[in-house]
Design an enzyme around this catalytic site. Structure first.
Site, PDB file in Angstrom:
ATOM      1  N   LYS A 185       6.430  -2.032   1.871  1.00 40.64           N
ATOM      2  CA  LYS A 185       5.260  -1.452   2.540  1.00 40.64           C
ATOM      3  C   LYS A 185       4.059  -2.384   2.393  1.00 40.64           C
ATOM      4  CE  LYS A 185       3.187   3.127   3.218  1.00 40.64           C
ATOM      5  NZ  LYS A 185       3.322   3.156   4.664  1.00 40.64           N
TER       6      LYS A 185
ATOM      7  N   LEU B 273      10.963   1.172   7.191  1.00 44.14           N
ATOM      8  CA  LEU B 273      10.391   1.641   5.935  1.00 44.14           C
ATOM      9  C   LEU B 273      11.186   2.852   5.464  1.00 44.14           C
ATOM     10  CD1 LEU B 273       7.986   1.126   3.965  1.00 44.14           C
ATOM     11  CD2 LEU B 273       6.946   3.124   5.028  1.00 44.14           C
TER      12      LEU B 273
ATOM     13  N   TYR C 102       0.822  -1.203   0.000  1.00 37.56           N
ATOM     14  CA  TYR C 102       0.000   0.000   0.000  1.00 37.56           C
ATOM     15  C   TYR C 102       0.855   1.252   0.000  1.00 37.56           C
ATOM     16  CZ  TYR C 102       0.790   1.011   5.022  1.00 37.56           C
ATOM     17  OH  TYR C 102       1.349   1.345   6.226  1.00 37.56           O
TER      18      TYR C 102
ATOM     19  N   GLU D 219      11.861   2.294  14.336  1.00 41.86           N
ATOM     20  CA  GLU D 219      11.026   3.408  13.851  1.00 41.86           C
ATOM     21  C   GLU D 219       9.763   3.450  14.690  1.00 41.86           C
ATOM     22  OE1 GLU D 219       9.789   2.529   9.764  1.00 41.86           O
ATOM     23  OE2 GLU D 219       9.700   0.407  10.264  1.00 41.86           O
TER      24      GLU D 219
HETATM   25  N1  PDD Z   1       2.846   5.005   7.371  1.00 41.00           N
HETATM   26  N2  PDD Z   1       7.506   3.718   8.980  1.00 41.00           N
HETATM   27  C1  PDD Z   1       6.363   3.008   8.965  1.00 41.00           C
HETATM   28  C2  PDD Z   1       6.330   1.691   9.665  1.00 41.00           C
HETATM   29  C3  PDD Z   1       5.214   3.518   8.302  1.00 41.00           C
HETATM   30  O1  PDD Z   1       4.079   2.797   8.286  1.00 41.00           O
HETATM   31  C4  PDD Z   1       5.289   4.785   7.673  1.00 41.00           C
HETATM   32  C5  PDD Z   1       4.125   5.374   6.935  1.00 41.00           C
HETATM   33  C6  PDD Z   1       6.513   5.491   7.726  1.00 41.00           C
HETATM   34  C7  PDD Z   1       6.694   6.840   7.063  1.00 41.00           C
HETATM   35  O2  PDD Z   1       6.734   6.723   5.670  1.00 41.00           O
HETATM   36  P1  PDD Z   1       6.220   7.894   4.724  1.00 41.00           P
HETATM   37  O3  PDD Z   1       6.985   9.096   5.119  1.00 41.00           O
HETATM   38  O4  PDD Z   1       6.545   7.425   3.369  1.00 41.00           O
HETATM   39  O5  PDD Z   1       4.742   8.069   4.982  1.00 41.00           O
HETATM   40  C8  PDD Z   1       7.597   4.919   8.372  1.00 41.00           C
HETATM   41  C9  PDD Z   1       1.682   5.481   6.647  1.00 41.00           C
HETATM   42  C10 PDD Z   1       1.547   6.969   6.673  1.00 41.00           C
HETATM   43  C11 PDD Z   1       0.443   4.749   7.137  1.00 41.00           C
HETATM   44  O6  PDD Z   1       0.564   3.552   7.349  1.00 41.00           O
HETATM   45  O7  PDD Z   1      -0.630   5.346   7.275  1.00 41.00           O
END
Ligand code: PDD
Length: 287
Positions: A151, A207, A33, A183
């Site tokens: 992801k 991620l 996703y 993270e």
């Molecule tokens: N989550 N680490 C994890 C485990 C994440 O699920 C996310 C993003 C990030 C940050 O990645 P980005 O900057 O590309 O959004 C880091 C999204 C926002 C979610 O699951 O809603």
């Protein structure tokens, strides 16, 4: 207004959109996703999300459901049709359904991927009061699988982590593996000590955040010092300030870790500055 969503080539009212009960996303979490934010009716860093999506699909040997150009058009259509000014576009691609349950991947020639997109309306996303208050976080063990760089929709443990935080009266959790912070449950983690921003380097353990990449570039351009290295939760607790980054919360100041207030317990200057720069620059580049 009924939300219009996109499923496998069609724009439909959300009440009429369906996916098979045999879909591998549903049965096996066999899907990936992306979440792209919308500000001022425009997409923030669409290119970054599209590139990471392609990488996630490749890593899982999953065919692309459509081209980048088609994806952009679907994102834009949904933003327009649902009149989103501030919000999110959620995109999910799964390995589809071959009409039964089997651990073995179906033949991609005969089983097409499932693609679903929907919008989430979030007025006030940029001017979020939570960012002015800052987040309280707890630390918990990281027991996720070893390919967090992909992801995938396997979000049970991150959901459990958020629930553990909620139960402890906090907003979110940071995950610890082998004594080091990986993270946040749905964001990348940073602390600041003596003006230096510290964050974990990229690997399969975290991620590769699209917001992380942009924020680190902007921090560098603003002459801020950055160190990418492993760090412990104890170091973070002794920091001057901390923050997280994600597409849904941008730069979110962290004001408390495991009950220990950072600095004076309010959002720190570097986190606040980076949030401003990020929102400013991203809006300028939004499409
Ligand atoms: N989550 N680490 C994890 C485990 C994440 O699920 C996310 C993003 C990030 C940050 O990645 P980005 O900057 O590309 O959004 C880091 C999204 C926002 C979610 O699951 O809603």
């Amino acid at each position: 207004m009924t939300r219009t969503v996109y499923v496998n080539g069609e724009y439909l009212p959300e009440t009429e959109a369906t996916v098979s009960i045999f879909d591998r996303g549903f049965l096996m979490a066999d899907g990936v996703y992306e979440v792209t934010s919308v500000l001022d009716g425009k997409l923030i860093d669409f290119e970054g999300h599209a590139v990471r999506l392609e990488r996630s699909l490749n890593e899982l040997d999953m065919p692309a459901a459509c081209s980048k150009e088609e994806l952009l058009e679907i994102h834009r259509q949904l933003v327009t049709r649902n009149e989103i000014v501030e919000g999110l576009v959620y995109l999910q691609i799964t390995r589809g359904s071959d009409g039964d349950r089997d651990f073995v991947f179906p033949d991609p020639e005969t089983t097409k991927p499932t693609i679903v997109l929907f919008t989430q309306n979030k007025p006030g996303l940029a001017d979020n009061p939570a960012a002015k208050k800052g987040a309280k976080i707890i630390s918990i063990e990281d027991i996720r699988w070893g390919r967090r760089d992909i992801k995938t929709v396997q979000l049970l443990y991150p959901s459990m982590g958020k629930m553990m935080a909620k139960k402890a009266g906090a907003d979110d959790a940071w995950l610890i593996e082998d004594g080091h912070v990986t993270e946040g449950t749905s964001n990348n983690a940073y602390f600041v000590k003596n003006g230096k921003i510290v964050t974990r380097p990229l690997s399969n353990d975290i991620l590769h955040g699209i917001t992380r990449k942009a924020v680190l570039r902007m921090a560098e351009e603003a002459q801020m010092e950055i160190e990418e290295r492993l760090f412990t939760i104890e170091e973070a607790k002794e920091a001057d300030e901390a923050f997280t980054t994600s597409a849904s919360a941008f730069v979110m100041p962290v004001v408390e870790i495991d009950g220990v207030a950072l600095g004076d317990g309010t959002p720190g200057p570097i986190a606040k500055r980076l949030r401003e720069i990020y929102l400013d620059e991203s809006l300028k580049a939004a499409i």
